[in-house]
Design an enzyme around this catalytic site. Structure first.
Site, PDB file in Angstrom:
ATOM      1  N   TYR A  37      -8.629  23.305  -1.175  1.00 12.98           N
ATOM      2  CA  TYR A  37      -7.681  22.260  -1.581  1.00 12.98           C
ATOM      3  C   TYR A  37      -7.718  21.164  -0.525  1.00 12.98           C
ATOM      4  O   TYR A  37      -7.566  21.441   0.667  1.00 12.98           O
ATOM      5  CB  TYR A  37      -6.277  22.865  -1.682  1.00 12.98           C
ATOM      6  N   ASP A  92     -12.248  19.556   6.560  1.00 13.33           N
ATOM      7  CA  ASP A  92     -10.822  19.321   6.327  1.00 13.33           C
ATOM      8  C   ASP A  92     -10.073  20.256   7.269  1.00 13.33           C
ATOM      9  O   ASP A  92      -9.931  21.446   7.013  1.00 13.33           O
ATOM     10  CB  ASP A  92     -10.504  19.630   4.854  1.00 13.33           C
ATOM     11  N   LYS A 111      -0.412  17.062   8.956  1.00 14.55           N
ATOM     12  CA  LYS A 111       0.702  17.937   9.351  1.00 14.55           C
ATOM     13  C   LYS A 111       0.812  18.132  10.862  1.00 14.55           C
ATOM     14  O   LYS A 111       1.752  17.648  11.480  1.00 14.55           O
ATOM     15  CB  LYS A 111       0.625  19.315   8.684  1.00 14.55           C
TER      16      LYS A 111
END
Ligand code: HOZ
Length: 430
Positions: A144, A239, A267
């Site tokens: 994802y 990622d 984050k």
């Protein structure tokens, strides 16, 4: 535990917010029941709207490496807020956090800040396409990279939890530029490259997958991707939204010893505030506007509050690198404790772990890719989730998510968690 107030808040939320949540997994659809509304958090603990205290294993899906409301992060945000919250103009702190990030991650020269991991990955792919002049990308089933169109092809995390790994709304044109590969299967990637000679701009991957549970790369897989990219003039994008500044100062690249061409963050780099970033060597980053033709922009990019939180977080991690080992040790302790209990009660399971990321799968086979992650018994997971919740332990409400361990967790907290697992395993037929 009682959740009357959370349920009332959820009911009110559903009238005005689709599904009552601003991100689908939070709705508890995968595990049943109403979601818990959090009132506040400190250190390793969440305090919900019904007055319950919970040990937190989500930690805002990763960034709270130091625990919730860490003093240095909170103070940095408060002090910054007093001086203005957004300007849409350059500020010195953007350079300060950029310098620190570049110094922590060995193979990046320049970094651009955006507002989320989604934006970071979307922009990284655009940059790769602009740099290489090619259109197609390879992504892996179950990975994802945020909810931008190109990535909602066999996506993991919430997308697969809700049965829409290929979301309606993504055009056929976009979908055909995204080629789907199997995680941990180098031969599969090679055959896709061979069938699309000179058409692939980049391979994007979570170097440690965290959105189909935690799935570490098998030995040689990332090294093999690196070699394929070098041979075929393809950019490799890691990622590192979950792994960056968590697995090591230099993230998965440092821990696993493989360098990507472009790295994305999110984050953690914002200390839990809405920040994403993408970074690469100078030659690639100089293709971005205003230096180059690849366009990317945003009023809130480099927002002073977000930069202050991120700088405080990265400074703590940079100054105290022993934290990485400490959280990995805690994760190993938890792994052993849970495995011992589940073995004692003959519960079929597989636990995956790397560094401070861990997930429990109710499957017998090794979980190495999306297909094997999907085999896990979701009924058992639901019972496990609610059993733990009733005993004050909050794990992600989906079997396709990872647990994140923080430095705020004490060994007492871990023992409490292992004891809760024993209570669940001994009283509920998992
Ligand atoms: N599935 C997302 C993390 N992998 C959830 C994010 C959220 O709900 O905050």
């Amino acid at each position: 535990m009682i959740y009357q107030r959370s349920s009332a808040l959820f009911k009110a939320a559903q009238n005005v917010i689709p599904g009552g949540v601003n991100s689908p997994v939070r709705a508890f659809k995968a595990v049943g029941g109403d979601p818990i509304f959090v009132k506040q958090a400190k250190g390793a603990y969440l305090y919900d709207e019904d007055g319950n205290k919970l040990i937190d294993y989500i930690n805002s899906w990763g960034p709270m490496i130091l625990g919730h409301a860490h003093e240095s992060v909170v103070n940095a945000v408060v002090e910054k807020a007093k001086k203005g919250t957004s300007f849409g103009m350059p500020t010195e702190i953007e350079t300060q956090i950029a310098e620190l990030a570049v110094s922590m991650v060995p193979n990046i020269d320049k970094i651009r800040f955006v507002n989320s991991g989604t934006e970071a990955c979307m922009s990284a792919v655009r940059l790769a396409r602009g740099y290489t002049g090619k259109d197609k990308i390879i992504k892996f089933a179950g990975c994802y990279h945020g909810h931008s169109d190109s990535f909602l092809i066999q996506a993991g995390s919430g997308a697969v939890t809700f049965g829409s790994p290929n979301s309606p709304g993504v055009t056929k044109g976009t979908a055909q530029d995204t080629l789907l590969a199997k995680y941990n299967d180098l031969a599969n990637v090679e055959s896709i490259i061979t069938s699309n000679t000179n058409e692939i701009a980049c391979i994007i991957i979570e170097p440690v997958a965290g959105n189909m549970g935690c799935i570490p790369p098998v030995k040689g897989f990332l090294e093999g991707l690196r070699a394929l990219c070098d041979t075929h003039n393809i950019l490799l994008i890691f990622d590192e939204v979950m792994t960056g500044f968590r697995l090591a100062k230099g993230g998965a690249q440092e821990l696993l010893g493989v360098n990507a061409d472009i790295v994305t963050f999110g984050k953690v780099i914002g200390g839990g505030l809405p920040v994403g970033a993408f970074a690469a060597r100078e030659e690639i980053m100089n293709h971005l506007a205003p230096l180059g033709p690849v366009y990317q922009a945003g009023t809130l990019s480099g927002n002073p509050l977000a930069m202050a939180a991120g700088l405080a977080m990265l400074t703590e991690l940079n100054d105290n690198p022993e934290i990485f080992k400490s959280i990995a040790n805690k994760t190993e302790y938890l792994h052993k404790g849970i495995a011992d209990v589940l073995n004692k009660y003959n519960v079929v399971h597989t636990i995956n772990r790397l560094g401070s990321m861990i997930s429990v799968h109710f499957a017998e086979e090794s979980v190495v890719d999306f297909d094997t992650a999907a085999i896990g018994n979701n009924d058992t997971f639901k019972k496990f989730f609610h059993g733990l919740l009733n005993n004050g332990i909050y794990i992600a409400p989906s079997a396709f998510e990872t647990w994140f361990i923080t430095e705020a967790l004490t060994y007492d907290d871990l023992d409490t968690t292992i004891a809760a697992v024993e209570k669940v395993a001994s009283t509920i037929n998992l």
